[in-house]
Structure formats: structure tokens, C-alpha cells
Design an enzyme around this catalytic site. Structure first.
Site, PDB file in Angstrom:
ATOM      1  CG  ASP A  33      13.709 -11.718  -6.148  1.00 58.26           C
ATOM      2  OD1 ASP A  33      12.875 -11.984  -5.261  1.00 58.26           O
ATOM      3  OD2 ASP A  33      14.418 -10.696  -6.128  1.00 58.26           O
ATOM      4  N   GLY A  38      15.488  -8.855  -2.268  1.00 59.63           N
ATOM      5  CA  GLY A  38      15.326 -10.257  -1.875  1.00 59.63           C
ATOM      6  C   GLY A  38      16.668 -10.906  -1.598  1.00 59.63           C
ATOM      7  CG  ASP A  53      14.600  -5.017 -13.486  1.00 63.08           C
ATOM      8  OD1 ASP A  53      13.353  -4.959 -13.414  1.00 63.08           O
ATOM      9  OD2 ASP A  53      15.336  -4.028 -13.375  1.00 63.08           O
ATOM     10  CE1 TYR A 143       3.348  -1.722  -2.060  1.00 62.38           C
ATOM     11  CE2 TYR A 143       1.911  -1.208  -0.200  1.00 62.38           C
ATOM     12  CZ  TYR A 143       2.535  -2.141  -1.014  1.00 62.38           C
ATOM     13  OH  TYR A 143       2.326  -3.474  -0.797  1.00 62.38           O
ATOM     14  CE  LYS A 147       1.892  -4.411  -4.323  1.00 63.57           C
ATOM     15  NZ  LYS A 147       2.373  -5.710  -4.768  1.00 63.57           N
ATOM     16  CG  ASN A 172       0.001  -5.078   9.880  1.00 58.15           C
ATOM     17  OD1 ASN A 172      -1.099  -4.646   9.530  1.00 58.15           O
ATOM     18  ND2 ASN A 172       0.992  -4.287  10.227  1.00 58.15           N
ATOM     19  CG  ASP A 285       1.452   4.457  11.761  1.00 58.45           C
ATOM     20  OD1 ASP A 285       1.466   3.787  10.716  1.00 58.45           O
ATOM     21  OD2 ASP A 285       2.340   4.373  12.636  1.00 58.45           O
TER      22      ASP A 285
HETATM   23  N1  UDP Z   1       5.337   0.567  15.156  1.00 55.47           N
HETATM   24  C1  UDP Z   1       5.932   1.092  16.287  1.00 55.47           C
HETATM   25  N2  UDP Z   1       7.302   1.118  16.360  1.00 55.47           N
HETATM   26  C2  UDP Z   1       8.100   0.651  15.360  1.00 55.47           C
HETATM   27  C3  UDP Z   1       7.492   0.100  14.200  1.00 55.47           C
HETATM   28  C4  UDP Z   1       6.096   0.084  14.119  1.00 55.47           C
HETATM   29  O1  UDP Z   1       5.256   1.535  17.219  1.00 55.47           O
HETATM   30  O2  UDP Z   1       9.342   0.718  15.476  1.00 55.47           O
HETATM   31  C5  UDP Z   1       3.873   0.523  15.050  1.00 55.47           C
HETATM   32  C6  UDP Z   1       3.315   1.300  13.864  1.00 55.47           C
HETATM   33  O3  UDP Z   1       3.077   2.645  14.241  1.00 55.47           O
HETATM   34  C7  UDP Z   1       2.041   0.530  13.558  1.00 55.47           C
HETATM   35  C8  UDP Z   1       2.356  -0.896  13.994  1.00 55.47           C
HETATM   36  O4  UDP Z   1       3.491  -0.809  14.844  1.00 55.47           O
HETATM   37  O5  UDP Z   1       0.996   1.005  14.357  1.00 55.47           O
HETATM   38  C9  UDP Z   1       2.676  -1.812  12.840  1.00 55.47           C
HETATM   39  O6  UDP Z   1       3.636  -1.165  12.043  1.00 55.47           O
HETATM   40  P1  UDP Z   1       4.341  -1.890  10.818  1.00 55.47           P
HETATM   41  O7  UDP Z   1       5.314  -0.910  10.239  1.00 55.47           O
HETATM   42  O8  UDP Z   1       4.862  -3.211  11.252  1.00 55.47           O
HETATM   43  O9  UDP Z   1       3.156  -2.185   9.802  1.00 55.47           O
HETATM   44  P2  UDP Z   1       2.081  -1.204   9.121  1.00 55.47           P
HETATM   45  O10 UDP Z   1       0.825  -1.377   9.920  1.00 55.47           O
HETATM   46  O11 UDP Z   1       2.614   0.179   9.135  1.00 55.47           O
HETATM   47  O12 UDP Z   1       1.940  -1.773   7.750  1.00 55.47           O
END
Ligand code: UDP
Length: 342
Positions: A33, A38, A53, A143, A147, A172, A285
């Protein structure tokens, strides 16, 4: 004799939990790492640690000369989706370039098993049905596409070089080790569960709900929160099948929870009210993102040990309560370049 596993990005969130579970299950673990995002303290004491790295070709060769690896788990990557929209060439260049360098070293050293930390961000997020492995791939960010490109590289590495790989697409990732000694510490933190817990603990003024007018039961976004220890467990579960074939699995629980449900779960676990503000939607989102994890369940018998939101929040709460500063004070600006998923 115990097998030796190289864990790149093993000081990051999911990587450190995988390293911990590997140690608990009797594997020899070498963590590589660069510590750009990290934390050294997240690496299990029983693992060997190499600060490296992956762009450092000579360092990589030295690592493979010093150890004989039975398998590689590759977590190290640039991971911030939003940042990748500003600097696509860096995200794509680093993530694919590092994977290619690592695979070349693996091939030269005849390491035949490779587990990739991949992402649900490579799927087309339109629609509200659970996403299985046949769902259309349509990454919405550099991103996610980086992947996917690594997944394609792995396809050819299998077909031509015989390196078997497992592409694990997380939904998630959430929660922390049940002991509470390691957990989630992103700087800056962008993920919902740690942010809600920080608001509950008074470390933030409030949590902002990003949009409350989505076409979901309570108007807030629905996500499939999967426990980080269950992700770690899946990485170990694929090691055996990888002796014979490559696999790709979507990793989630199959159940979605809204932002409001997450806030409620934190209030219940923490026994206190969370200050909440309603805000606009966050660009990029999507309303609902839930995995269909039937394939890994059917083929490997993998099921989450922490299937409920409450168990996930309980372990996250324990980590945050025990470690109000996470892994310690803020890092120096030099070492704050974003680099490691998740
Ligand atoms: N979210 C939110 N407020 C925050 C952070 C995230 O409402 O301060 C919402 C975001 O819009 C998504 C969900 O929580 O619908 C999960 O977000 P996160 O960034 O944890 O993971 P993602 O799904 O974007 O990978």
C-alpha cells in the site's frame, strides 16, 4: 503450509478488512500500500507491510522476488467517483496501468489467481430492478469504466496467460470489523453511514439528505448496503474456485434501504437523534441500486452474515465510538492524494 496472499491496498477500507479476515483464517498476508489514502494502523500486525506505489515497477519486481504468492487480492485504486469526472485520464491511466503492471509481475512469477475489487458503478443504473451479472454494462464515470477496463484486461489475462480472476462488484460497502479495531476512515468522508454517525456523535452539524423527491417509497435514494466483513469473506470464498476458472459476481445483500432508513437505524443504534437537513439531489445519483446476489449464493454458497442494516450500523457505530479520530489526526497535505478504494 499456509497460503500467502498479496493484498494491494490492504491499508484501505475494504482491503484492511480482507487482510484481517485472511489472517484470522490462517493465511500468510503481505500488504502492499502506498498509504496515500490508507492507514498503516489498519494493517493487521500479523501481516507483512510493504509501502509501495504500484507505479514503481522496480519496487513491484522486488516484492515478487521477496515473496512467493499463491494469490493476489487487488484493492489499490483511485476510487473517488466525483474526482474521476474532473480528471478522467488520471483515473483511467492509474487504475489500468497499475493493474497491468501487477498482472505482468503475477505472470512472470506464475501467480495464477487474482481477485479484483470491482464495483457496481460499471452497470447502467437505469431501472429499479436488482442488478445481476447479465445486466447491461454502462459505466457512468471514468472510475466505473476504469474498473470495467481492468475486468476486460483480466479476461485476456485468463484467455491467453491462464491467470484466473474473480471480479467482485461491490454495491455499498459499509460497517466495520465486529471487534471495532478497524473501520471506515476516508478523508474526506463522502459515504452516508459514517456521515450519519458523525452527525449523531456531534462531529458534524447535520447530515444533508441529497434529494427527497426520488421515485422511491420515501423519496430518498435506495442502496444495497453490504457489510465489509461479508465482502472480505467473498474474497476468500472465491480463492478455491479460482484454481479452475474465472468468475464474476455482484456482491450485495439483495435488499435496499433508503437514506431515511439509514438515519433511523443510526438513531436506534446510537440512542440519539440525528440532525437532518434536506438538500438538493447530488449529481450522478440514481434512485435505486440493489444487487441480485443469486449467482454467488448458488455457485459458492456465499450469503451475508450481516444481512440487516442494523447489524451493519452497530459495527460501524462501535468503530466510530471507539475511534472518534478514526486512525488519528489529519494527514499531512503531501499524503492526502486520493488513491485507494473503497
Ligand atoms: N447521501 C446523502 N447524504 C450524504 C451522503 C450520501 O443523502 O451526506 C446519499 C447519496 O445521495 C446516496 C446514498 O446516500 O443516495 C449513498 O451514498 P454513498 O455516497 O454512501 O454511496 P454511493 O451510493 O454514492 O456509492
Amino acid at each position: 503450509m499456509a497460503e500467502t496472499v498479496l493484498v494491494t491496498g490492504g491499508a484501505g477500507y475494504v482491503g484492511s478488512h480482507a487482510a484481517a479476515l485472511l489472517v484470522e483464517r490462517g493465511y500468510e498476508v503481505v500488504v502492499a500500500d502506498d498509504l496515500s489514502t490508507g492507514h498503516r494502523a489498519a494493517v493487521p500486525p500479523a501481516a507483512r507491510f510493504v509501502r509501495l506505489d504500484l507505479a514503481d515497477q522496480e519496487g513491484l519486481q522486488g516484492l515478487f522476488r521477496a515473496h512467493r504468492f499463491d494469490a493476489i487480492m487487488h484493492f489499490a485504486a483511485l476510487s473517488l467517483v466525483g474526482e474521476s469526472m474532473k480528471d478522467p485520464l488520471r483515473w483511467i491511466g492509474d487504475n489500468t496501468g497499475n493493474a497491468v503492471r501487477l498482472l505482468r509481475a503475477a505472470h512472470e512469477a506464475r501467480v495464477g489467481r487474482f481477485v479484483l475489487s470491482s464495483t457496481a458503478a460499471l452497470f447502467d443504473p437505469a431501472g429499479d430492478r436488482p442488478i445481476d451479472e447479465q445486466a447491461p454494462v454502462e459505466p457512468q464515470s471514468p472510475y466505473g469504466d476504469s474498473k470495467f477496463m481492468v475486468e476486460r484486461i483480466l479476461y485476456w489475462a485468463d484467455r491467453i496467460l491462464g491467470i484466473r480472476s474473480a471480479c467482485l462488484r461491490y454495491f455499498n460497502a459499509a460497517g466495520a470489523h465486529p471487534v471495532g479495531h478497524i473501520g471506515e476512515d476516508h478523508r474526506p468522508e463522502t459515504h452516508l453511514i459514517p456521515i450519519v454517525i458523525e452527525a449523531a456523535l456531534g462531529k458534524r452539524k447535520a447530515v444533508t439528505v441529497f434529494g427527497s423527491d426520488y421515485a422511491t417509497p420515501d423519496g430518498t435514494c435506495v442502496r444495497d448496503y453490504v457489510h465489509v466483513m461479508d465482502l472480505a469473506d467473498a474474497h476468500i470464498a472465491v480463492l478455491d474456485p479460482l484454481r479452475h476458472r474465472s468468475v464474476r459476481y455482484n456482491l450485495g445483500t439483495g435488499s435496499g434501504h433508503s437514506v431515511r432508513e439509514v438515519i433511523r437505524a443510526v438513531e436506534e443504534v446510537g440512542g440519539r437523534k440525528v440532525p437532518v437537513e434536506l438538500g438538493p439531489r447530488r449529481p450522478g445519483d440514481t434512485a435505486t441500486l440493489v444487487a441480485d446476489p443469486a449467482a454467488i449464493r448458488r455457485e459458492l454458497g456465499w450469503t451475508p452474515h450481516y444481512p440487516g442494516l442494523r447489524a451493519i450500523v452497530e459495527t460501524a457505530w462501535r468503530w466510530h465510538e471507539k475511534h472518534p479520530e478514526g486512525y488519528g489526526p489529519p494527514k499531512s497535505p503531501d499524503s492526502s492524494r486520493p488513491a485507494i478504494r473503497p
